[in-house]
Design an enzyme around this catalytic site. Structure first.
Site, mmCIF file in Angstrom:
data_model
loop_
_atom_site.group_PDB
_atom_site.id
_atom_site.type_symbol
_atom_site.label_atom_id
_atom_site.label_comp_id
_atom_site.label_asym_id
_atom_site.label_seq_id
_atom_site.Cartn_x
_atom_site.Cartn_y
_atom_site.Cartn_z
ATOM 1 N N PHE A 141 -3.420 1.461 25.510
ATOM 2 C CA PHE A 141 -2.851 -0.169 25.048
ATOM 3 C C PHE A 141 -1.519 0.238 23.966
ATOM 4 C CE2 PHE A 141 -1.914 -4.045 23.035
ATOM 5 C CZ PHE A 141 -1.387 -4.902 24.267
ATOM 6 N N ASP A 226 -0.295 6.705 17.864
ATOM 7 C CA ASP A 226 0.063 5.335 17.746
ATOM 8 C C ASP A 226 -1.195 4.652 16.729
ATOM 9 O OD1 ASP A 226 -0.058 2.452 17.912
ATOM 10 O OD2 ASP A 226 0.382 2.676 20.139
ATOM 11 N N LYS A 255 1.387 -3.926 12.815
ATOM 12 C CA LYS A 255 0.141 -4.871 12.495
ATOM 13 C C LYS A 255 0.026 -5.095 10.764
ATOM 14 C CE LYS A 255 -1.957 -4.941 16.767
ATOM 15 N NZ LYS A 255 -1.434 -6.137 17.220
#
Length: 401
Positions: A141, A226, A255
């Site tokens: 994801f 990531d 984030k």
């Protein structure tokens, strides 16, 4: 109707579907706790998918944002501003790298990493134009843009959004033999999550990340990590890659970098890699804006102390020990994760992940499900042990029925 029902009905009347949120309407939040429009309090055990590592309304971050709001919030990248250089310098230092390219959202940062890897492949490695390949892992994801969902294996993310962007090859996560077999002279990068979050907090086999690092070096391929969800303290270290002593060629961050205050993301790498961009070839109006830099600089200062990493490691050990007892008790089939991050597979006869999440909500704890039977637990790193234990007791009570 109740205030909650009214708010949800109004939202559904005027907004398109994307997420499937739990039926709670948050009105305020502080630390690890949120309060809804009815005045009910909930322990936040999701932390905005790691965007709220430092808790809701963290005083240091709010004060940094307020101070910057009175000065200047946006210049666009058409001009320099006085927070930019310090932000890039400090973030590069935190990552042990040289160069930073700021963006806003995680998906933008992943797109930037893809563009960087391709341009590096053509300009530095000498891959023929249009032939660059990037290897990714199944069950990944990395966001929801058209390019990113082109290499997703999740039908919900992909269906009806084609035609898809070419140039990606998918291999099983954790399989070094498959990774080696997929590499060709046109491979420019391997893009992977050190821990797969959306897939259920999947931790790779021991030695896998180190093997990826060795293989990419051997084949002159960029290793792009990531760390949007796994990074910035979540796993007990600044970056999840550190658990295997690995430093990738490129970090993709987001984030928690914005402290739960503003969207901030970045690609961080060497001067050689990010130096492939020339003025005008990539950009973002809001990327690296003064407000974002002010908040992110405070995030970096907080991480520099090591306090949050240490807390995530200590409380994470406690979290996984307690969750492990549920496996031996038969109510949970498997627990995965590192630090204050866990994927918990619920025994099928007890309910789906969604049903368990809804029952926990009724008891004042907020988590979220993924892939049917799994719930994810990722509280703010500043959560107290007492609050964490209370949340775990509610989980035990739900599973006991």
């Amino acid at each position: 109707m109740s205030s909650t029902e009214t708010a949800i009905a109004s939202a559904e009347a005027h907004s398109a579907h994307n997420y499937h949120p739990l039926p709670v309407v948050v009105a305020s939040a502080d630390g690890a706790w949120m309060t809804d429009v009815e005045g009910r309090r909930y322990l936040d055990m999701l932390a905005g998918y790691s965007a709220l590592n430092f808790g809701h309304g963290n005083r240091r971050l709010i004060d940094a944002a307020k101070a910057q709001l009175d000065r200047v919030t946006l210049t666009s990248r058409a001009f320099h501003h006085d927070r930019f250089a310090d932000f890039c310098t400090r973030l590069a230092e935190l990552c042990g790298m040289e160069t930073v390219l700021p963006m806003n959202t995680g998906a933008e940062a992943v797109e930037t990493a893809v563009k960087t890897a391709r341009k590096w492949g053509y300009r530095v490695k000498g891959v023929p134009d249009g032939m660059a390949k990037i290897i990714v892992a199944a069950n990944n994801f990395h966001g929801r843009t058209t390019t990113v969902i082109s290499f997703s294996t999740d039908p919900e993310a992909r269906e009806d959004f084609g035609p898809y962007t070419p140039g990606f090859e998918i291999v099983p996560y954790g399989d070094l033999t498959a990774l080696r077999g997929a590499m060709t002279e046109n491979t420019v990068a391997v893009l992977m999550e050190p821990i797969q979050g959306e897939a259920g907090v999947l931790v790779p086999p021991p030695g896998y990340l180190a093997g990826v690092r060795a293989l990419t070096r051997e084949r002159n391929v960029l290793f792009v990590a990531d760390e949007i969800q796994s990074g910035l303290g979540r796993t007990g270290k600044t970056f999840a890659c550190e658990h295997e002593g690995v430093v990738p060629d490129m970090y993709v961050l987001g984030k928690a970098l914005g402290g739960g205050v503003v969207p901030v993301s970045a690609v961080v790498s060497s001067r050689e890699v990010l130096g492939v961009f020339r003025p005008g070839e990539h950009g973002s109006t809001f990327g690296g804006n003064p407000l974002a830099c002010a908040v992110a600089l405070e995030v970096i200062a907080m991480l520099d102390t090591g306090e949050y990493q240490e807390r995530a490691a200590e409380l994470g050990e406690h979290l996984h020990r307690e969750l492990g007892l549920l496996v031996s008790g038969g109510t949970v089939t498997e627990v995965r994760g590192r630090g204050l991050w866990a994927g918990v597979d619920i025994a099928p006869d007890l309910g789906t992940g969604r049903e368990i999440s809804e029952r926990l909500m009724e008891r004042g704890v907020l988590v979220k499900d993924t892939h049917g039977s799994t719930i994810r637990i990722a509280p703010p790193l500043m959560i107290s042990k007492e609050d964490l234990d209370w949340g775990l007791e509610q989980l035990r009570a739900v599973l006991r029925g």
